[in-house]
Design an enzyme around this catalytic site. Structure first.
Site, mmCIF file in Angstrom:
data_model
loop_
_atom_site.group_PDB
_atom_site.id
_atom_site.type_symbol
_atom_site.label_atom_id
_atom_site.label_comp_id
_atom_site.label_asym_id
_atom_site.label_seq_id
_atom_site.Cartn_x
_atom_site.Cartn_y
_atom_site.Cartn_z
ATOM 1 N N CYS A 64 -64.900 -42.684 57.277
ATOM 2 C CA CYS A 64 -63.976 -42.667 58.416
ATOM 3 C C CYS A 64 -64.675 -42.079 59.649
ATOM 4 O O CYS A 64 -65.562 -42.712 60.199
ATOM 5 C CB CYS A 64 -62.686 -41.943 58.042
ATOM 6 S SG CYS A 64 -61.302 -42.437 59.078
ATOM 7 N N HIS A 124 -60.971 -44.875 53.330
ATOM 8 C CA HIS A 124 -61.095 -43.681 52.487
ATOM 9 C C HIS A 124 -61.275 -44.066 51.021
ATOM 10 O O HIS A 124 -60.300 -44.088 50.266
ATOM 11 C CB HIS A 124 -59.846 -42.804 52.641
ATOM 12 C CG HIS A 124 -59.761 -42.117 53.961
ATOM 13 N ND1 HIS A 124 -60.213 -40.834 54.163
ATOM 14 C CD2 HIS A 124 -59.312 -42.551 55.159
ATOM 15 C CE1 HIS A 124 -60.031 -40.502 55.425
ATOM 16 N NE2 HIS A 124 -59.485 -41.524 56.053
ATOM 17 N N GLU A 142 -62.383 -42.415 48.622
ATOM 18 C CA GLU A 142 -62.079 -41.322 47.699
ATOM 19 C C GLU A 142 -60.632 -41.404 47.192
ATOM 20 O O GLU A 142 -60.308 -40.847 46.139
ATOM 21 C CB GLU A 142 -62.353 -39.966 48.357
ATOM 22 C CG GLU A 142 -61.395 -39.524 49.449
ATOM 23 C CD GLU A 142 -61.665 -40.098 50.825
ATOM 24 O OE1 GLU A 142 -61.081 -39.585 51.800
ATOM 25 O OE2 GLU A 142 -62.445 -41.073 50.942
#
Length: 268
Positions: free
Chosen positions: A114, A240, A242
């Site tokens: 990001c 993102h 994750e």
């Protein structure tokens, strides 16, 4: 019974977690390092990816506002990979730029998420493309080269989350790119939460310069992934990853970033 957890893959994960064959040191550069919970899903993604690579990932938190052009080398030289974390706002921005310059020039694996991806775009613009004082309009409205900016159609959205691009978006990956090799496919979906975008006015300049936009949103043409040619691992994602990593399915970007860091550690 289909709702029972897959214990085999869990046991497998635990086995590799307990018996890592090697260790890598990865720097996590961010502004909230005094709040490791801010990056909980990132550190968990590293645990998943470490297990997959049978190595222990030792994450070292590096507060970005402590990084200066003078000390960046000192702070980063013993690391095998550097992740520049997501976040908002200006604090630590220049420190992140410095960290990225160092890892880019020294072929150290880099992963930007990001804002981390946006910093990589700014760094490359300034230091490779010669776009003097290139920046993001988030940090500096008057930057002469707004390589990261808010797109016109984003400015018009005033409802949910204001101008935030939120939720899952599709992404088409260029055939033959590093991203395509990492994902093993050319159509993916990833989760977003951000306001600013790569400014497509600069697309051709970046492509010609070697920072390749390898993931593009098919619906609006926005750049979702950038990767550097001729570098062992230099990848930035506007989303993102994750948020999608699990024990059973470690995220391929994390898995490959850890693998590249491991290769770098062994070479060192």
């Amino acid at each position: 019974h289909k709702n029972e957890p897959d214990l085999e893959s869990w046991k497998d994960f635990l086995g590799r977690l307990k018996n890592p064959t090697s260790e890598v040191r990865i720097g996590l550069v961010g502004k909230y390092v005094e709040l490791p919970d801010a990056y909980k899903s990132i550190t968990e993604s590293f645990i998943h990816a470490g297990s997959k690579n049978e190595c222990k990932v030792r994450v070292e938190y590096i507060p970005s506002e402590h990084l200066t052009p003078e000390n960046a080398v000192e702070r980063l030289k013993d690391l095998h990979g550097v992740l520049v974390a997501p976040g908002f706002g200006e604090r630590g921005f220049e420190g992140k730029i410095e960290a990225i310059r160092y890892v880019r020039e020294n072929n150290i694996p880099f992963f930007g998420i990001c804002l981390g991806m946006q910093c990589a775009v700014v760094e490359f613009g300034r230091n490779v493309l010669g776009l003097k004082n290139a920046g993001s309009t988030e940090m500096n409205e008057h930057t002469p080269h707004p390589v990261i900016a808010m797109m016109e159609e984003q400015k018009k959205i005033k409802n949910k989350g204001g101008t935030m691009r939120l939720g899952a978006y599709p992404c088409d990956i260029k055939k033959g790119s590093k991203a395509a090799a990492i994902y093993g496919k050319t159509h993916i979906s990833e989760r977003h939460r951000h306001r600013y975008e790569f400014n497509n006015k600069y697309l051709k300049q970046y492509e010609d310069g070697g920072l390749i936009p390898s993931g593009i949103n098919p619906d609006n043409g926005l750049v979702e992934i950038v990767e550097l040619k001729n570098h062992p691992f230099f990848v930035g994602g506007q989303f993102h990853p994750e948020l999608k990593s699990t024990v059973a399915n470690p995220h391929p970007l994390f898995v490959n970033f850890v693998a590249a860091s491991l290769a770098y550690a062994r070479k060192k």
